[in-house]
Design a protein around this motif. Structure first.
Motif, PDB file in Angstrom:
ATOM      1  N   THR A  15       0.725  -1.423  -0.124  1.00  0.00           N
ATOM      2  CA  THR A  15       0.293  -0.332  -0.704  1.00  0.00           C
ATOM      3  C   THR A  15       1.026   1.272  -0.098  1.00  0.00           C
ATOM      4  OG1 THR A  15      -0.310  -0.118   2.524  1.00  0.00           O
ATOM      5  CG2 THR A  15      -1.610  -0.866   1.454  1.00  0.00           C
ATOM      6  N   SER A  16       2.502   1.164   0.417  1.00  0.00           N
ATOM      7  CA  SER A  16       2.906   2.259   0.145  1.00  0.00           C
ATOM      8  C   SER A  16       3.751   2.662  -1.351  1.00  0.00           C
ATOM      9  CB  SER A  16       4.190   1.880   1.135  1.00  0.00           C
ATOM     10  OG  SER A  16       5.048   1.048   0.600  1.00  0.00           O
ATOM     11  N   LEU A  17       3.103   1.877  -1.655  1.00  0.00           N
ATOM     12  CA  LEU A  17       3.857   1.876  -3.633  1.00  0.00           C
ATOM     13  C   LEU A  17       2.625   2.703  -4.510  1.00  0.00           C
ATOM     14  CD1 LEU A  17       4.926  -2.011  -4.503  1.00  0.00           C
ATOM     15  CD2 LEU A  17       6.462   0.356  -4.052  1.00  0.00           C
ATOM     16  N   GLN A  18       3.340   3.435  -5.742  1.00  0.00           N
ATOM     17  CA  GLN A  18       2.523   4.190  -5.546  1.00  0.00           C
ATOM     18  C   GLN A  18       1.484   3.341  -6.437  1.00  0.00           C
ATOM     19  OE1 GLN A  18       3.586   7.123  -8.290  1.00  0.00           O
ATOM     20  NE2 GLN A  18       5.072   7.576  -7.106  1.00  0.00           N
ATOM     21  N   PRO A  19      -0.060   4.216  -6.849  1.00  0.00           N
ATOM     22  CA  PRO A  19      -0.729   3.003  -7.127  1.00  0.00           C
ATOM     23  C   PRO A  19      -0.487   2.071  -8.464  1.00  0.00           C
ATOM     24  CG  PRO A  19      -1.629   4.989  -6.366  1.00  0.00           C
ATOM     25  CD  PRO A  19      -0.351   4.954  -6.324  1.00  0.00           C
ATOM     26  N   SER A  20      -0.242   2.929  -9.736  1.00  0.00           N
ATOM     27  CA  SER A  20      -0.033   2.213 -10.770  1.00  0.00           C
ATOM     28  C   SER A  20       1.570   0.305 -10.789  1.00  0.00           C
ATOM     29  CB  SER A  20       0.386   2.772 -12.233  1.00  0.00           C
ATOM     30  OG  SER A  20       1.589   3.952 -11.168  1.00  0.00           O
ATOM     31  N   PHE A  21       1.987   1.580  -9.938  1.00  0.00           N
ATOM     32  CA  PHE A  21       3.491   0.115  -9.569  1.00  0.00           C
ATOM     33  C   PHE A  21       2.814  -0.943  -8.718  1.00  0.00           C
ATOM     34  CE2 PHE A  21       7.444  -0.530  -7.495  1.00  0.00           C
ATOM     35  CZ  PHE A  21       7.928  -1.211  -8.766  1.00  0.00           C
TER      36      PHE A  21
END
Length: 160
Positions: A15-21
């Motif tokens: 969940t800490s990643l950018q949504p697209s990645f």
């Protein structure tokens, strides 16, 4: 979450990643698990302080200059790692339920990551991007240049 057999380091989440990645990583982890490859997710998002701690390993600061005094872990100074922008992940093989920090992930795992839209740190030397390979590292193939990340997110990626 179909990729439930992989293990995460305490405090590490997708969940800490950018949504697209994050979508690319979730797809990749699902494919890996479906083919029997289980991974230990070690790092996703890092703060500047965490990046400084990792950068300082094997170095000592002499005035304003960092001097190598041992084996270093990264050449990415704070502000220069895609981990700080939610666009990178470090993983290791799971063997018998435990992370294997000494053996690179299988080539099929790398191939699946590339298919999902990621690049692998194990290709860096061959591509002339670094003086070393970082085999646990995968990042978004569509990431902007690091200078653009610093401009867009001057303090790093912040989870909403």
């Amino acid at each position: 979450m179909a990729y439930d057999k992989h293990r995460f380091k305490t405090g590490t989440t997708l969940t800490s990643l950018q949504p697209s990645f994050r979508k690319k990583v979730e797809t990749w982890l699902n494919w890996c698990q479906a083919e029997g490859f289980l991974l230990f997710i070690d790092f996703t998002l890092r703060t500047r302080a965490e990046q400084l701690e990792i950068y300082s390993r094997g170095r000592r600061k002499v005035g304003p200059i960092w001097v190598k005094v041992g084996r270093t872990v990264t050449d990415a100074k704070p502000g220069s790692s895609y981990h700080e922008y939610g666009l990178a992940i470090d993983v290791y093989r799971l063997v018998g339920g435990q992370p294997d920090f000494n053996t690179p992930v299988q080539q099929r795992v790398v191939d699946l990551a590339k298919k999902a839209g990621m690049t692998w740190g194990g290709d860096w030397m061959r591509l002339g991007k670094a003086k070393f390979n970082d085999r646990p590292h995968f990042d978004d193939a569509e990431k902007p240049p690091i200078r653009e990340c610093r401009r867009i997110w001057p303090d790093g990626w912040k989870v909403a």
